[in-house]
Design an enzyme around this catalytic site. Structure first.
Site, PDB file in Angstrom:
ATOM      1  N   ALA A 173       0.865  -1.176   0.000  1.00 12.62           N
ATOM      2  CA  ALA A 173       0.000   0.000   0.000  1.00 12.62           C
ATOM      3  C   ALA A 173       0.904   1.228   0.000  1.00 12.62           C
ATOM      4  O   ALA A 173       2.066   1.156   0.397  1.00 12.62           O
ATOM      5  CB  ALA A 173      -0.900  -0.020   1.218  1.00 12.62           C
TER       6      ALA A 173
ATOM      7  N   GLU B 186       4.455  -4.768   7.606  1.00 13.02           N
ATOM      8  CA  GLU B 186       3.629  -3.822   8.355  1.00 13.02           C
ATOM      9  C   GLU B 186       4.063  -3.622   9.812  1.00 13.02           C
ATOM     10  O   GLU B 186       4.063  -2.497  10.312  1.00 13.02           O
ATOM     11  CB  GLU B 186       2.147  -4.245   8.326  1.00 13.02           C
ATOM     12  CG  GLU B 186       1.473  -4.018   6.985  1.00 13.02           C
ATOM     13  CD  GLU B 186       1.648  -5.170   6.001  1.00 13.02           C
ATOM     14  OE1 GLU B 186       2.480  -6.061   6.258  1.00 13.02           O
ATOM     15  OE2 GLU B 186       0.944  -5.186   4.984  1.00 13.02           O
TER      16      GLU B 186
ATOM     17  N   GLU C 150      -0.733  -9.242  -0.223  1.00 10.03           N
ATOM     18  CA  GLU C 150      -2.163  -9.445   0.076  1.00 10.03           C
ATOM     19  C   GLU C 150      -2.999  -9.503  -1.198  1.00 10.03           C
ATOM     20  O   GLU C 150      -3.933 -10.294  -1.297  1.00 10.03           O
ATOM     21  CB  GLU C 150      -2.644  -8.327   1.010  1.00 10.03           C
ATOM     22  CG  GLU C 150      -2.049  -8.487   2.412  1.00 10.03           C
ATOM     23  CD  GLU C 150      -2.225  -7.267   3.295  1.00 10.03           C
ATOM     24  OE1 GLU C 150      -1.902  -6.148   2.840  1.00 10.03           O
ATOM     25  OE2 GLU C 150      -2.693  -7.415   4.426  1.00 10.03           O
TER      26      GLU C 150
ATOM     27  N   GLY D  82       0.584  -4.908   1.017  1.00  9.13           N
ATOM     28  CA  GLY D  82      -0.593  -5.005   0.151  1.00  9.13           C
ATOM     29  C   GLY D  82      -0.309  -5.753  -1.139  1.00  9.13           C
ATOM     30  O   GLY D  82      -1.229  -6.294  -1.762  1.00  9.13           O
TER      31      GLY D  82
HETATM   32  N1  DAK Z   1       4.592   3.253  -0.949  1.00 11.35           N
HETATM   33  C1  DAK Z   1       4.980   4.401  -1.537  1.00 11.35           C
HETATM   34  N2  DAK Z   1       6.087   4.513  -2.275  1.00 11.35           N
HETATM   35  C2  DAK Z   1       6.856   3.435  -2.443  1.00 11.35           C
HETATM   36  C3  DAK Z   1       6.528   2.186  -1.851  1.00 11.35           C
HETATM   37  C4  DAK Z   1       5.318   2.115  -1.072  1.00 11.35           C
HETATM   38  N3  DAK Z   1       4.897   0.973  -0.512  1.00 11.35           N
HETATM   39  N4  DAK Z   1       7.480   1.303  -2.178  1.00 11.35           N
HETATM   40  C5  DAK Z   1       8.370   1.945  -2.942  1.00 11.35           C
HETATM   41  N5  DAK Z   1       7.999   3.230  -3.118  1.00 11.35           N
HETATM   42  C6  DAK Z   1       8.707   4.278  -3.860  1.00 11.35           C
HETATM   43  C7  DAK Z   1       9.931   4.766  -3.104  1.00 11.35           C
HETATM   44  O1  DAK Z   1       9.563   5.741  -2.140  1.00 11.35           O
HETATM   45  C8  DAK Z   1      10.758   5.342  -4.231  1.00 11.35           C
HETATM   46  O2  DAK Z   1      10.253   6.606  -4.570  1.00 11.35           O
HETATM   47  P1  DAK Z   1      11.268   7.846  -4.891  1.00 11.35           P
HETATM   48  O3  DAK Z   1      12.109   7.986  -3.686  1.00 11.35           O
HETATM   49  O4  DAK Z   1      12.032   7.378  -6.109  1.00 11.35           O
HETATM   50  O5  DAK Z   1      10.341   8.981  -5.151  1.00 11.35           O
HETATM   51  C9  DAK Z   1      10.460   4.408  -5.396  1.00 11.35           C
HETATM   52  O6  DAK Z   1       9.225   3.740  -5.066  1.00 11.35           O
HETATM   53  C10 DAK Z   1      11.528   3.342  -5.581  1.00 11.35           C
HETATM   54  O7  DAK Z   1      11.710   2.691  -4.340  1.00 11.35           O
HETATM   55  P2  DAK Z   1      13.155   2.487  -3.679  1.00 11.35           P
HETATM   56  O8  DAK Z   1      14.082   3.584  -4.082  1.00 11.35           O
HETATM   57  O9  DAK Z   1      12.933   2.265  -2.225  1.00 11.35           O
HETATM   58  O10 DAK Z   1      13.615   1.155  -4.399  1.00 11.35           O
HETATM   59  P3  DAK Z   1      14.596   0.019  -3.830  1.00 11.35           P
HETATM   60  O11 DAK Z   1      14.886  -0.867  -4.972  1.00 11.35           O
HETATM   61  O12 DAK Z   1      15.751   0.636  -3.109  1.00 11.35           O
HETATM   62  O13 DAK Z   1      13.742  -0.778  -2.750  1.00 11.35           O
HETATM   63  C11 DAK Z   1      11.756  -1.882  -1.904  1.00 11.35           C
HETATM   64  C12 DAK Z   1      12.601  -1.509  -3.159  1.00 11.35           C
HETATM   65  C13 DAK Z   1      10.436  -2.497  -2.407  1.00 11.35           C
HETATM   66  C14 DAK Z   1      12.514  -2.907  -1.065  1.00 11.35           C
HETATM   67  C15 DAK Z   1      11.500  -0.589  -1.083  1.00 11.35           C
HETATM   68  O14 DAK Z   1      10.977   0.421  -1.961  1.00 11.35           O
HETATM   69  C16 DAK Z   1      10.544  -0.810   0.019  1.00 11.35           C
HETATM   70  O15 DAK Z   1      10.892  -1.345   1.077  1.00 11.35           O
HETATM   71  N6  DAK Z   1       9.315  -0.335  -0.165  1.00 11.35           N
HETATM   72  C17 DAK Z   1       8.300  -0.371   0.859  1.00 11.35           C
HETATM   73  C18 DAK Z   1       7.807  -1.777   0.996  1.00 11.35           C
HETATM   74  C19 DAK Z   1       6.783  -1.866   2.096  1.00 11.35           C
HETATM   75  O16 DAK Z   1       7.069  -1.641   3.269  1.00 11.35           O
HETATM   76  N7  DAK Z   1       5.591  -2.203   1.674  1.00 11.35           N
HETATM   77  C20 DAK Z   1       4.499  -2.424   2.596  1.00 11.35           C
HETATM   78  C21 DAK Z   1       3.731  -1.166   2.724  1.00 11.35           C
HETATM   79  S1  DAK Z   1       2.616  -1.301   4.060  1.00 11.35           S
HETATM   80  C22 DAK Z   1      -4.381  -0.936   6.160  1.00 11.35           C
HETATM   81  C23 DAK Z   1      -4.523  -1.260   4.870  1.00 11.35           C
HETATM   82  C24 DAK Z   1      -3.442  -1.745   4.170  1.00 11.35           C
HETATM   83  C25 DAK Z   1      -2.220  -1.847   4.753  1.00 11.35           C
HETATM   84  C26 DAK Z   1      -2.087  -1.518   6.046  1.00 11.35           C
HETATM   85  C27 DAK Z   1      -3.160  -1.070   6.789  1.00 11.35           C
HETATM   86  N8  DAK Z   1      -5.514  -0.411   6.916  1.00 11.35           N
HETATM   87  C28 DAK Z   1      -5.696   0.963   6.833  1.00 11.35           C
HETATM   88  C29 DAK Z   1      -6.249  -1.264   7.744  1.00 11.35           C
HETATM   89  C30 DAK Z   1      -1.099  -2.250   3.974  1.00 11.35           C
HETATM   90  C31 DAK Z   1       0.130  -1.805   4.282  1.00 11.35           C
HETATM   91  C32 DAK Z   1       1.245  -1.986   3.409  1.00 11.35           C
HETATM   92  O17 DAK Z   1       1.203  -2.550   2.342  1.00 11.35           O
END
Ligand code: DAK
Length: 258
Positions: free
Chosen positions: A63, A131, A111, A108
Site C-alpha cells: 500500500a 507492516e 495481500e 498489500g
Molecule cells: N509506498 C509508496 N512509495 C513506495 C513504496 C510504497 N509501498 N514502495 C516503494 N515506493 C517508492 C519509493 O519511495 C521510491 O520513490 P522515490 O524515492 O524514487 O520517489 C520508489 O518507489 C523506488 O523505491 P526504492 O528507491 O525504495 O527502491 P529500492 O529498490 O531501493 O527498494 C523496496 C525496493 C520495495 C525494497 C522498497 O521500496 C521498500 O521497502 N518499499 C516499501 C515496501 C513496504 O514496506 N511495503 C508495505 C507497505 S505497508 C491498512 C490497509 C493496508 C495496509 C495496512 C493497513 N488499513 C488501513 C487497515 C497495507 C500496508 C502496506 O502494504
C-alpha cells in the site's frame, strides 16, 4: 489516466498494475482503477484473468506509504475498507485470477496476490508483510489469508518478524505454485490461463465458488455446496457437450458458456 492497463489475448484478460514511480504501490486511485478494470471484464467472453505488475522489479510494493502516513483513525479504517473491498472482489470474482508475481510483493502486494486463485512467480520475486515494522498490522487481509494459505506458524514468522521470503522459499511453503525465470513468467501464466479457458467455463466458475465457499464451513455443509454445484452443471449445454465429446470420441469440444 488509469494505473491499470488491460489487454485481451483470446479468452484471457491481462491486467497490469502500472505505477512505476512507486514500484506499483497501491494508492486509493490505483485501488479504484483495479476495481474498475475487473468490472470492465466481459464475463461472457473472458475465461481467465492474469494480474501482474509493470516492469521487471516489482509486482506491487505494498500500500502507498506516503498516502497512509498522515491518515487518522477514521481515514485509516476507510482506506483499509477500500482495499479489503477490492481484494474480496478479486477473490470472489467468478472467473479464475492468476497472479503473475514479477518482483516485490510486499504488504498489500502480497495481500493482493493472495486474493488471486493461483500465484506464479518470477525468480526475483520477494514476498513479505513489512507492516509490523511500520507500526501497523497487515490491513488488506494479510493476517487472515496468509495463515490459511501456508501453515499458521510460518505465517506468524513472516508477519511478526517481517521476514521477507524469496520465490523458491515461497514455493516450498505453498505460497506460489511455480517459479520461472523472469522472461518465462508471462508465457507460463498465459499457458495456464489458456488451459483453464479451454475447459467448460460454468464448471470452472462452479469449482471456484465451491472451493472458496466450502473452505469457510464444516465438511457436512461443504459437501452440500459441492452437490448443489454439481447438480447445476447438468442444466448446462456445456455438460452435454463435454460428456458428448467423450462418448463420441471427439477431441474438439465447443463450450459455449451456457
Ligand atoms: N509506498 C509508496 N512509495 C513506495 C513504496 C510504497 N509501498 N514502495 C516503494 N515506493 C517508492 C519509493 O519511495 C521510491 O520513490 P522515490 O524515492 O524514487 O520517489 C520508489 O518507489 C523506488 O523505491 P526504492 O528507491 O525504495 O527502491 P529500492 O529498490 O531501493 O527498494 C523496496 C525496493 C520495495 C525494497 C522498497 O521500496 C521498500 O521497502 N518499499 C516499501 C515496501 C513496504 O514496506 N511495503 C508495505 C507497505 S505497508 C491498512 C490497509 C493496508 C495496509 C495496512 C493497513 N488499513 C488501513 C487497515 C497495507 C500496508 C502496506 O502494504
Amino acid at each position: 489516466m488509469s494505473n491499470v492497463k488491460t489487454e485481451v489475448q483470446g479468452q484471457v484478460a491481462i491486467l497490469t498494475i502500472s505505477r512505476p514511480k512507486a514500484l506499483n504501490a497501491l494508492n486509493s486511485e490505483t485501488l479504484d482503477d483495479i476495481k474498475a478494470a475487473f468490472e470492465a471484464i466481459d464475463q461472457k467472453e473472458i475465461r481467465a484473468v492474469i494480474l501482474t505488475g509493470d516492469g521487471d522489479k516489482s509486482f506491487v510494493a505494498g500500500a502507498d506509504i506516503a498516502e497512509m502516513h498522515g491518515l487518522n483513525k477514521e481515514q485509516g479504517t476507510a482506506f483499509g475498507k477500500k482495499g479489503n473491498d477490492v481484494f474480496r472482489y478479486i477473490e470472489t470474482f467468478p472467473i479464475p485470477v492468476i497472479a503473475a508475481v514479477n518482483g516485490y510483493a510486499l504488504g498489500g502486494g502480497n495481500e493482493i496476490c493472495m486474493s488471486c486463485d493461483i500465484r506464479l512467480a518470477s525468480d526475483n520475486a520477494v514476498f513479505g508483510q513489512p507492516e509490523a515494522g511500520l507500526g501497523i498490522t497487515p490491513g488488506f487481509g494479510g493476517t487472515q489469508r496468509l495463515a490459511r494459505i501456508v501453515a499458521p506458524g510460518i505465517a506468524k514468522e513472516i508477519i511478526y518478524a517481517t521476514k521477507n521470503i524469496k520465490a523458491d522459499k515461497a514455493k516450498e511453503i505453498g505460497l506460489v505454485n511455480e517459479v520461472y525465470p523472469q522472461a518465462e513468467l508471462m508465457p507460463a501464466a498465459l499457458k495456464l490461463a489458456n488451459k483453464i479457458a479451454a475447459n467448460a467455463p460454468i464448471a470452472v466458475r462452479e469449482c471456484k465458488k465451491a472451493i472458496n465457499d466450502g473452505l469457510q464451513v464444516d465438511m457436512d455443509k461443504a459437501i452440500v455446496i459441492e452437490e448443489e454445484a454439481f447438480g447445476r452443471c447438468f442444466e448446462t449445454a456445456d455438460q452435454k457437450e463435454g460428456m458428448g465429446a467423450f462418448l463420441e470420441k471427439r477431441k474438439d469440444k465447443h463450450f459455449i458458456n451456457a
